[in-house]
Design a protein around this motif. Structure first.
Motif, PDB file in Angstrom:
ATOM      1  N   ASN A   2       0.850  -1.180   0.000  1.00  0.00           N
ATOM      2  CA  ASN A   2       0.000   0.000   0.000  1.00  0.00           C
ATOM      3  C   ASN A   2       0.893   1.240   0.000  1.00  0.00           C
ATOM      4  O   ASN A   2       1.427   1.627   1.033  1.00  0.00           O
ATOM      5  N   ILE A   3       1.078   1.833  -1.169  1.00  0.00           N
ATOM      6  CA  ILE A   3       1.941   3.008  -1.300  1.00  0.00           C
ATOM      7  C   ILE A   3       1.097   4.249  -1.063  1.00  0.00           C
ATOM      8  O   ILE A   3       0.057   4.423  -1.682  1.00  0.00           O
ATOM      9  N   ASN A   4       1.564   5.099  -0.183  1.00  0.00           N
ATOM     10  CA  ASN A   4       0.822   6.310   0.172  1.00  0.00           C
ATOM     11  C   ASN A   4       1.249   7.540  -0.600  1.00  0.00           C
ATOM     12  O   ASN A   4       0.492   8.502  -0.699  1.00  0.00           O
ATOM     13  N   GLN A   5       2.470   7.530  -1.116  1.00  0.00           N
ATOM     14  CA  GLN A   5       2.951   8.704  -1.832  1.00  0.00           C
ATOM     15  C   GLN A   5       4.161   8.309  -2.663  1.00  0.00           C
ATOM     16  O   GLN A   5       4.901   7.399  -2.295  1.00  0.00           O
ATOM     17  N   LEU A   6       4.353   8.992  -3.770  1.00  0.00           N
ATOM     18  CA  LEU A   6       5.531   8.814  -4.603  1.00  0.00           C
ATOM     19  C   LEU A   6       6.085  10.194  -4.913  1.00  0.00           C
ATOM     20  O   LEU A   6       5.340  11.113  -5.265  1.00  0.00           O
ATOM     21  N   SER A   7       7.380  10.337  -4.769  1.00  0.00           N
ATOM     22  CA  SER A   7       8.030  11.586  -5.148  1.00  0.00           C
ATOM     23  C   SER A   7       9.402  11.248  -5.711  1.00  0.00           C
ATOM     24  O   SER A   7       9.885  10.136  -5.545  1.00  0.00           O
ATOM     25  N   SER A   8       9.999  12.204  -6.371  1.00  0.00           N
ATOM     26  CA  SER A   8      11.306  12.010  -6.979  1.00  0.00           C
ATOM     27  C   SER A   8      12.342  12.828  -6.233  1.00  0.00           C
ATOM     28  O   SER A   8      12.105  13.986  -5.891  1.00  0.00           O
ATOM     29  N   CYS A   9      13.516  12.224  -5.998  1.00  0.00           N
ATOM     30  CA  CYS A   9      14.627  12.920  -5.366  1.00  0.00           C
ATOM     31  C   CYS A   9      15.829  12.827  -6.300  1.00  0.00           C
ATOM     32  O   CYS A   9      16.214  11.738  -6.704  1.00  0.00           O
ATOM     33  N   PHE A  10      16.388  13.978  -6.628  1.00  0.00           N
ATOM     34  CA  PHE A  10      17.524  14.033  -7.535  1.00  0.00           C
ATOM     35  C   PHE A  10      18.768  14.455  -6.770  1.00  0.00           C
ATOM     36  O   PHE A  10      18.770  15.478  -6.087  1.00  0.00           O
ATOM     37  N   CYS A  11      19.820  13.655  -6.872  1.00  0.00           N
ATOM     38  CA  CYS A  11      21.094  13.966  -6.234  1.00  0.00           C
ATOM     39  C   CYS A  11      21.872  14.897  -7.167  1.00  0.00           C
ATOM     40  O   CYS A  11      22.191  14.526  -8.302  1.00  0.00           O
ATOM     41  N   THR A  12      22.142  16.119  -6.692  1.00  0.00           N
ATOM     42  CA  THR A  12      22.760  17.132  -7.531  1.00  0.00           C
ATOM     43  C   THR A  12      23.570  18.121  -6.708  1.00  0.00           C
ATOM     44  O   THR A  12      23.283  18.329  -5.532  1.00  0.00           O
ATOM     45  N   LYS A  13      24.554  18.714  -7.329  1.00  0.00           N
ATOM     46  CA  LYS A  13      25.311  19.799  -6.700  1.00  0.00           C
ATOM     47  C   LYS A  13      24.649  21.144  -6.969  1.00  0.00           C
ATOM     48  O   LYS A  13      25.120  22.167  -6.498  1.00  0.00           O
ATOM     49  N   ASN A  14      23.545  21.161  -7.715  1.00  0.00           N
ATOM     50  CA  ASN A  14      22.876  22.395  -8.135  1.00  0.00           C
ATOM     51  C   ASN A  14      21.539  22.595  -7.429  1.00  0.00           C
ATOM     52  O   ASN A  14      20.544  22.963  -8.058  1.00  0.00           O
ATOM     53  N   ILE A  15      21.501  22.374  -6.141  1.00  0.00           N
ATOM     54  CA  ILE A  15      20.250  22.496  -5.390  1.00  0.00           C
ATOM     55  C   ILE A  15      19.673  23.902  -5.487  1.00  0.00           C
ATOM     56  O   ILE A  15      18.478  24.078  -5.706  1.00  0.00           O
ATOM     57  N   SER A  16      20.507  24.923  -5.346  1.00  0.00           N
ATOM     58  CA  SER A  16      19.964  26.291  -5.356  1.00  0.00           C
ATOM     59  C   SER A  16      19.356  26.646  -6.709  1.00  0.00           C
ATOM     60  O   SER A  16      18.318  27.307  -6.762  1.00  0.00           O
ATOM     61  N   ALA A  17      19.960  26.198  -7.819  1.00  0.00           N
ATOM     62  CA  ALA A  17      19.384  26.463  -9.142  1.00  0.00           C
ATOM     63  C   ALA A  17      18.043  25.754  -9.298  1.00  0.00           C
ATOM     64  O   ALA A  17      17.102  26.311  -9.866  1.00  0.00           O
ATOM     65  N   CYS A  18      17.948  24.534  -8.770  1.00  0.00           N
ATOM     66  CA  CYS A  18      16.674  23.804  -8.830  1.00  0.00           C
ATOM     67  C   CYS A  18      15.624  24.492  -7.966  1.00  0.00           C
ATOM     68  O   CYS A  18      14.474  24.645  -8.381  1.00  0.00           O
ATOM     69  N   ARG A  19      16.009  24.919  -6.772  1.00  0.00           N
ATOM     70  CA  ARG A  19      15.090  25.639  -5.876  1.00  0.00           C
ATOM     71  C   ARG A  19      14.524  26.859  -6.601  1.00  0.00           C
ATOM     72  O   ARG A  19      13.311  27.065  -6.637  1.00  0.00           O
ATOM     73  N   ASP A  20      15.405  27.646  -7.190  1.00  0.00           N
ATOM     74  CA  ASP A  20      14.977  28.875  -7.871  1.00  0.00           C
ATOM     75  C   ASP A  20      14.063  28.574  -9.048  1.00  0.00           C
ATOM     76  O   ASP A  20      13.038  29.231  -9.235  1.00  0.00           O
ATOM     77  N   PHE A  21      14.423  27.587  -9.868  1.00  0.00           N
ATOM     78  CA  PHE A  21      13.635  27.230 -11.048  1.00  0.00           C
ATOM     79  C   PHE A  21      12.220  26.804 -10.664  1.00  0.00           C
ATOM     80  O   PHE A  21      11.239  27.321 -11.197  1.00  0.00           O
TER      81      PHE A  21
END
Length: 131
Positions: A2-21
């Motif tokens: 019984n899966i309650n949620q699915l999300s994607s996690c990306f391992c990156t050195k560019n967290i701030s650029a992703c946050r801003d985008f």
């Protein structure tokens, strides 16, 4: 299972650029940010996305082969808004016979971000939908 949620996690050195985008263009709301791990909610349907800095010898995401699909109410309005905001499409806005109208842009780490609205599928594709 019984899966309650699915999300994607990306391992990156560019967290701030992703946050801003994702904040600027998709209205993401930060729900957790400790600097090396970021969780953001997008929309109102429990959709979330995560980005994390590599830990130890963990490999970073290369950006190849992933498309994030975002269903919206009015794809034409979103296309207009994002193009006016300065994004460039990598797939033009068009109707697709499988039952949507959409376009794609690229996020800071190379994910294709496909934004679409549902449409009636063509007769050719109706047979593939399952009840």
């Amino acid at each position: 299972m019984n899966i309650n949620q699915l999300s994607s996690c990306f391992c990156t050195k560019n967290i701030s650029a992703c946050r801003d985008f994702y904040q600027k263009y998709l209205g993401a709301k930060i729900t957790f940010d400790c600097g090396w791990y970021l969780n953001m909610d997008i929309g109102t349907q429990g959709v979330s996305i995560q980005f994390m800095a590599p830990q130890g010898d963990m490999p970073t995401y290369s950006g190849a082969g992933v498309t994030l699909n975002f269903a919206v109410d009015d794809v034409d309005a979103e296309h207009r808004r994002l193009m006016e905001a300065g994004l460039s499409e990598v797939m033009p806005l068009e109707d697709h016979p499988w039952g949507d109208r959409g376009f794609s842009v690229i996020d800071p780490i190379g994910n294709s971000v496909y934004i679409y609205s549902d449409r009636e599928p063509s007769e050719e594709f109706k047979q593939y939908f399952k009840d």
